[in-house]
Motif scaffolding. Structure first.
Motif, PDB file in Angstrom:
ATOM      1  N   PHE A 133      49.797  35.685  29.084  1.00  0.00           N
ATOM      2  CA  PHE A 133      48.931  36.822  29.413  1.00  0.00           C
ATOM      3  C   PHE A 133      49.385  37.537  30.688  1.00  0.00           C
ATOM      4  CE2 PHE A 133      46.187  33.905  26.981  1.00  0.00           C
ATOM      5  CZ  PHE A 133      45.764  34.764  25.971  1.00  0.00           C
ATOM      6  N   GLY A 134      50.667  37.481  30.983  1.00  0.00           N
ATOM      7  CA  GLY A 134      51.182  38.062  32.208  1.00  0.00           C
ATOM      8  C   GLY A 134      50.950  39.551  32.334  1.00  0.00           C
ATOM      9  N   GLU A 135      50.962  40.271  31.217  1.00  0.00           N
ATOM     10  CA  GLU A 135      50.777  41.736  31.302  1.00  0.00           C
ATOM     11  C   GLU A 135      49.396  42.103  31.847  1.00  0.00           C
ATOM     12  OE1 GLU A 135      49.944  43.920  27.499  1.00  0.00           O
ATOM     13  OE2 GLU A 135      50.538  41.977  26.613  1.00  0.00           O
ATOM     14  N   TYR A 136      48.433  41.174  31.780  1.00  0.00           N
ATOM     15  CA  TYR A 136      47.077  41.470  32.248  1.00  0.00           C
ATOM     16  C   TYR A 136      46.898  41.205  33.744  1.00  0.00           C
ATOM     17  CZ  TYR A 136      46.535  41.684  27.272  1.00  0.00           C
ATOM     18  OH  TYR A 136      46.710  42.019  25.955  1.00  0.00           O
ATOM     19  N   CYS A 137      48.011  40.863  34.412  1.00  0.00           N
ATOM     20  CA  CYS A 137      47.998  40.727  35.872  1.00  0.00           C
ATOM     21  C   CYS A 137      48.349  42.045  36.562  1.00  0.00           C
ATOM     22  CB  CYS A 137      49.008  39.663  36.313  1.00  0.00           C
ATOM     23  SG  CYS A 137      48.692  38.017  35.668  1.00  0.00           S
ATOM     24  N   THR A 138      48.634  43.073  35.801  1.00  0.00           N
ATOM     25  CA  THR A 138      49.077  44.331  36.380  1.00  0.00           C
ATOM     26  C   THR A 138      47.884  45.214  36.749  1.00  0.00           C
ATOM     27  OG1 THR A 138      49.164  45.460  34.236  1.00  0.00           O
ATOM     28  CG2 THR A 138      51.121  44.235  34.913  1.00  0.00           C
ATOM     29  N   SER A 139      48.179  46.279  37.506  1.00  0.00           N
ATOM     30  CA  SER A 139      47.129  47.193  37.959  1.00  0.00           C
ATOM     31  C   SER A 139      46.471  47.945  36.814  1.00  0.00           C
ATOM     32  CB  SER A 139      47.701  48.193  38.966  1.00  0.00           C
ATOM     33  OG  SER A 139      48.749  48.941  38.378  1.00  0.00           O
ATOM     34  N   GLN A 140      47.070  47.915  35.634  1.00  0.00           N
ATOM     35  CA  GLN A 140      46.441  48.554  34.482  1.00  0.00           C
ATOM     36  C   GLN A 140      45.144  47.845  34.093  1.00  0.00           C
ATOM     37  OE1 GLN A 140      48.996  48.797  31.039  1.00  0.00           O
ATOM     38  NE2 GLN A 140      47.403  49.601  29.709  1.00  0.00           N
ATOM     39  N   TYR A 141      45.065  46.554  34.395  1.00  0.00           N
ATOM     40  CA  TYR A 141      43.920  45.770  33.950  1.00  0.00           C
ATOM     41  C   TYR A 141      43.086  45.186  35.082  1.00  0.00           C
ATOM     42  CZ  TYR A 141      46.223  45.972  29.418  1.00  0.00           C
ATOM     43  OH  TYR A 141      46.809  46.418  28.258  1.00  0.00           O
ATOM     44  N   THR A 142      43.667  45.070  36.275  1.00  0.00           N
ATOM     45  CA  THR A 142      42.952  44.406  37.364  1.00  0.00           C
ATOM     46  C   THR A 142      43.316  45.056  38.683  1.00  0.00           C
ATOM     47  OG1 THR A 142      42.423  42.251  38.332  1.00  0.00           O
ATOM     48  CG2 THR A 142      44.728  42.671  37.829  1.00  0.00           C
ATOM     49  N   ARG A 143      42.516  44.801  39.715  1.00  0.00           N
ATOM     50  CA  ARG A 143      42.759  45.399  41.027  1.00  0.00           C
ATOM     51  C   ARG A 143      43.336  44.372  41.998  1.00  0.00           C
ATOM     52  NH1 ARG A 143      39.782  46.310  45.853  1.00  0.00           N
ATOM     53  NH2 ARG A 143      38.030  45.105  45.048  1.00  0.00           N
ATOM     54  N   VAL A 144      42.588  43.326  42.305  1.00  0.00           N
ATOM     55  CA  VAL A 144      43.059  42.295  43.221  1.00  0.00           C
ATOM     56  C   VAL A 144      42.627  40.934  42.703  1.00  0.00           C
ATOM     57  CG1 VAL A 144      43.021  43.795  45.259  1.00  0.00           C
ATOM     58  CG2 VAL A 144      40.988  42.449  44.683  1.00  0.00           C
ATOM     59  N   ARG A 145      43.255  39.884  43.262  1.00  0.00           N
ATOM     60  CA  ARG A 145      42.909  38.512  42.902  1.00  0.00           C
ATOM     61  C   ARG A 145      41.980  37.879  43.930  1.00  0.00           C
ATOM     62  NH1 ARG A 145      43.594  38.573  37.689  1.00  0.00           N
ATOM     63  NH2 ARG A 145      45.683  38.125  36.942  1.00  0.00           N
ATOM     64  N   GLY A 146      41.371  38.706  44.740  1.00  0.00           N
ATOM     65  CA  GLY A 146      40.423  38.235  45.734  1.00  0.00           C
ATOM     66  C   GLY A 146      40.477  39.108  46.971  1.00  0.00           C
ATOM     67  N   HIS A 147      39.599  38.831  47.916  1.00  0.00           N
ATOM     68  CA  HIS A 147      39.525  39.629  49.134  1.00  0.00           C
ATOM     69  C   HIS A 147      38.702  38.893  50.172  1.00  0.00           C
ATOM     70  CE1 HIS A 147      35.417  40.629  47.876  1.00  0.00           C
ATOM     71  NE2 HIS A 147      35.928  40.840  46.673  1.00  0.00           N
ATOM     72  N   GLY A 148      38.861  39.312  51.429  1.00  0.00           N
ATOM     73  CA  GLY A 148      38.170  38.664  52.524  1.00  0.00           C
ATOM     74  C   GLY A 148      36.676  38.926  52.522  1.00  0.00           C
ATOM     75  N   HIS A 149      35.972  38.055  53.225  1.00  0.00           N
ATOM     76  CA  HIS A 149      34.532  38.198  53.434  1.00  0.00           C
ATOM     77  C   HIS A 149      34.228  38.124  54.921  1.00  0.00           C
ATOM     78  CE1 HIS A 149      33.291  38.269  49.370  1.00  0.00           C
ATOM     79  NE2 HIS A 149      33.436  36.994  49.103  1.00  0.00           N
ATOM     80  N   GLY A 150      33.105  38.693  55.288  1.00  0.00           N
ATOM     81  CA  GLY A 150      32.664  38.644  56.670  1.00  0.00           C
ATOM     82  C   GLY A 150      31.608  39.699  56.888  1.00  0.00           C
ATOM     83  N   LEU A 151      31.753  40.478  57.957  1.00  0.00           N
ATOM     84  CA  LEU A 151      30.805  41.549  58.249  1.00  0.00           C
ATOM     85  C   LEU A 151      31.023  42.760  57.349  1.00  0.00           C
ATOM     86  CD1 LEU A 151      30.724  41.289  62.141  1.00  0.00           C
ATOM     87  CD2 LEU A 151      28.857  40.766  60.566  1.00  0.00           C
ATOM     88  N   HIS A 152      32.122  42.754  56.601  1.00  0.00           N
ATOM     89  CA  HIS A 152      32.328  43.733  55.534  1.00  0.00           C
ATOM     90  C   HIS A 152      32.521  42.947  54.252  1.00  0.00           C
ATOM     91  CE1 HIS A 152      33.234  47.423  53.553  1.00  0.00           C
ATOM     92  NE2 HIS A 152      34.492  47.132  53.334  1.00  0.00           N
ATOM     93  N   LEU A 153      32.090  43.495  53.120  1.00  0.00           N
ATOM     94  CA  LEU A 153      32.101  42.707  51.888  1.00  0.00           C
ATOM     95  C   LEU A 153      33.468  42.617  51.241  1.00  0.00           C
ATOM     96  CD1 LEU A 153      32.069  44.833  49.208  1.00  0.00           C
ATOM     97  CD2 LEU A 153      29.828  45.320  50.167  1.00  0.00           C
ATOM     98  N   ASP A 154      34.396  43.487  51.628  1.00  0.00           N
ATOM     99  CA  ASP A 154      35.693  43.546  50.960  1.00  0.00           C
ATOM    100  C   ASP A 154      36.748  43.815  52.026  1.00  0.00           C
ATOM    101  OD1 ASP A 154      37.712  43.759  49.138  1.00  0.00           O
ATOM    102  OD2 ASP A 154      36.886  45.447  48.032  1.00  0.00           O
ATOM    103  N   GLU A 155      37.038  42.785  52.820  1.00  0.00           N
ATOM    104  CA  GLU A 155      37.860  43.013  53.994  1.00  0.00           C
ATOM    105  C   GLU A 155      39.156  42.219  53.937  1.00  0.00           C
ATOM    106  OE1 GLU A 155      36.046  39.939  57.319  1.00  0.00           O
ATOM    107  OE2 GLU A 155      35.063  41.880  57.120  1.00  0.00           O
ATOM    108  N   THR A 156      39.952  42.329  54.997  1.00  0.00           N
ATOM    109  CA  THR A 156      41.195  41.577  55.113  1.00  0.00           C
ATOM    110  C   THR A 156      40.895  40.075  55.087  1.00  0.00           C
ATOM    111  OG1 THR A 156      42.133  43.346  56.445  1.00  0.00           O
ATOM    112  CG2 THR A 156      43.201  41.204  56.616  1.00  0.00           C
ATOM    113  N   PRO A 157      41.688  39.274  54.328  1.00  0.00           N
ATOM    114  CA  PRO A 157      42.883  39.654  53.591  1.00  0.00           C
ATOM    115  C   PRO A 157      42.579  40.085  52.162  1.00  0.00           C
ATOM    116  CG  PRO A 157      42.632  37.278  53.534  1.00  0.00           C
ATOM    117  CD  PRO A 157      41.489  37.804  54.353  1.00  0.00           C
ATOM    118  N   ILE A 158      43.355  41.027  51.655  1.00  0.00           N
ATOM    119  CA  ILE A 158      43.310  41.382  50.241  1.00  0.00           C
ATOM    120  C   ILE A 158      44.275  40.457  49.507  1.00  0.00           C
ATOM    121  CG2 ILE A 158      43.728  43.193  48.545  1.00  0.00           C
ATOM    122  CD1 ILE A 158      41.264  43.631  50.333  1.00  0.00           C
ATOM    123  N   ILE A 159      43.783  39.758  48.491  1.00  0.00           N
ATOM    124  CA  ILE A 159      44.590  38.747  47.807  1.00  0.00           C
ATOM    125  C   ILE A 159      45.334  39.400  46.643  1.00  0.00           C
ATOM    126  CG2 ILE A 159      44.591  36.437  46.774  1.00  0.00           C
ATOM    127  CD1 ILE A 159      43.577  36.530  49.648  1.00  0.00           C
TER     128      ILE A 159
END
Length: 406
Positions: free
Chosen positions: A318-344
C-alpha cells in the motif's frame, strides 16, 4: 500600564474567571516561569536578539500564553520580553487585563489599539534593541509592522517564530502534568463518542455528545474532525447532517484543550459488525502506529518516525497511499498549539527528550476507506511513553453491546 500591584483595583469583566489568587504564582509556578525565562533568553542570546515580541492573533496565541499562562480573548495580544528587565503584556480586549495581572507571570499589562499602538512601540523604544525578534512576524498586520519599523528605525526586525517553536518543543514536568490532564479528557471524549453510535444518528449529534462530556470535565476548547461511511470515505471534515448507517466506519480526530494544552486521540469505530476489510485495515494501521513508536528515541528525526510508518504500508503493498495524494502527515507536535513542531513527515527535525507529538498514519486505502488511528507520545530517554490510556482496537457498537471490541 496596569501593574501586578494594581490587580485589586481592576474590576473583572462580566463572567471573567481567574484560577489564581491575587497573591500570584505558586512555588511550582514560579519555578516553571523561571525555567521558561531562562530557556527563552538562552535562545535569544544564541540568535543575537536584544528583545522578543510574542504576537498572538486570535487563532495563534500559543506564544503569548507561554509567557503569560492566561487564556487571552482579545483579537490581538502581545508580550514584550527583553533580554533583561520587566515583561509587559498587551491585549486589544480590556477584559484580559485582570487575569494577566492576577496570574502574575507578566509585570504589567495594558490595552492596545492596533490602529494606535503607541503603548507597544513606546515600550520597545525604551528598550532600544539593536535586533528585535517577533514571534509570528509572518502574521503581523501591515499596520502594526509599519508602526514597529517607524518607531525603531535603527533596529533589525526578524522573525522569532522558529525560535519559539524550538523553545516550546521540549516540555517541562509542569507542562507534562497539564498534558496528562488532557489525556484523561481524550479518553472520556472517545468513550462518549462510542457510547452514542447507532444507525440513524447524524454526525453532528455525535460531536455534540463529545463536546458535552469534555466541557463538563473542564475542556477549554476542542478541535474535532469526523467522517462516516464505508470504503468511499477519503478524509474528514467538520460534522455534517449525514445519518449513520449499519456497517459505517466512523472516524475522528478528537483534540481537547485543557489548561492551555492540546492533546489528540485518533480512533475509528464501526456501526455494527466490522467487515473483513475493516478488520484488515485496523491491523495495517495498528502495525504502522507501533512501528512509528518503536522508532522513537532522542536524536532520531521526525522523518525517521514517518518512514517507519510508511515502510509498513510499503511492505503490505500500500505504498502509493503514503503520498500527498492520500494523506498529509504521519503525526504532529502537541502543546499550546494543537498542530505544532515537530511535523512527522518530510522534515529532519531532531526529536529531543520530552517532546510530545501524536503518531497517526491516517490515510485512505481501498481496504476500508480513510482510516484514523493514533496515540500521543512523549519522547523518553530510551523510547517513548504513550500518554493516553484508551486501548487501540477496532471499536464497534451494536444495540446492547456498545463499545465492544471487534
Amino acid at each position: 500600564m496596569t501593574t501586578v500591584s494594581d490587580a485589586a483595583n481592576i474590576a473583572p469583566s462580566p463572567g471573567a474567571k481567574s484560577s489564581r489568587s491575587p497573591a500570584g504564582p505558586s512555588e511550582k509556578d514560579t519555578a516553571e516561569l523561571t525555567l521558561r525565562h531562562a530557556k527563552v533568553r538562552a535562545a535569544m542570546a544564541e540568535d543575537g536578539l536584544d528583545a522578543l515580541v510574542a504576537y498572538g492573533p486570535g487563532w495563534r496565541r500559543e506564544n503569548v500564553r507561554y509567557f503569560a499562562d492566561v487564556r487571552i480573548a482579545g483579537s490581538s495580544s502581545f508580550v514584550v520580553f527583553p533580554a533583561s528587565g520587566e515583561v509587559g503584556a498587551f491585549s486589544t480586549r480590556r477584559g484580559d487585563l485582570p487575569d494577566l495581572v492576577r496570574r502574575g507571570w507578566v509585570d504589567d499589562a495594558a490595552v492596545l489599539d492596533v490602529w494606535d499602538p503607541a503603548p507597544l512601540t513606546g515600550r520597545l523604544r525604551e528598550l532600544r534593541p539593536r535586533r528585535l525578534g517577533v514571534a509570528h512576524l509572518e502574521l503581523l498586520p501591515l499596520v502594526l509592522a509599519e508602526a514597529l519599523r517607524k518607531a525603531l528605525p535603527g533596529t533589525e526586525i526578524v522573525s522569532a517564530t522558529s525560535l519559539m517553536d524550538r523553545v516550546r518543543m521540549v516540555k517541562s514536568e509542569w507542562e507534562l502534568a497539564r498534558m496528562r490532564r488532557s489525556a484523561t479528557v481524550c479518553a472520556a471524549g472517545w468513550e462518549a463518542f462510542v457510547d452514542v453510535l447507532e444507525p440513524g444518528l447524524p454526525e453532528y449529534r455525535i460531536v455534540a455528545e463529545v463536546e458535552a462530556r469534555i466541557k463538563q470535565l473542564g475542556a477549554e476548547d476542542n478541535f474535532m474532525l469526523i467522517a462516516s461511511g464505508k470504503d468511499e470515505v477519503r478524509g474528514m471534515t467538520a460534522p455534517t447532517p449525514r445519518v449513520l448507517e449499519a456497517g459505517d466506519m466512523v472516524r475522528t480526530e478528537l483534540t481537547p484543550q485543557m489548561d492551555g494544552y492540546w492533546l489528540q486521540i485518533c480512533r475509528s469505530a464501526v456501526v455494527g459488525t466490522p467487515s473483513d476489510g475493516q478488520r484488515e485495515s485496523f491491523e495495517l494501521f495498528n502495525e504502522a502506529v507501533e512501528a512509528g513508536m518503536a522508532a522513537v528515541r532522542p536524536g532520531v528525526t521526525a522523518h525517521d518516525v514517518a518512514k517507519a510508518q510508511n515502510d509498513v504500508f510499503r511492505g503490505r503493498g500500500f505504498g502509493e497511499y503514503c503520498t500527498s495524494q492520500y494523506t498529509r502527515v504521519r503525526g504532529h507536535g502537541h502543546g499550546l498549539h494543537l498542530d505544532e513542531t515537530p511535523i512527522i513527515e518530510g522534515n529532519e527535525t531532531v526529536l529531543p527528550e520530552n517532546a510530545v507529538f501524536i503518531i497517526h498514519p491516517n490515510t485512505f486505502t481501498p481496504l476500508a476507506g480513510y482510516h484514523v488511528l493514533g496515540d500521543p507520545v512523549r519522547v523518553t530517554a530510551d523510547g517513548c511513553e504513550v500518554l493516553i490510556s484508551t486501548e487501540r482496537k477496532l471499536f464497534h457498537s451494536d444495540r446492547g453491546t456498545k463499545g465492544a471490541a471487534a
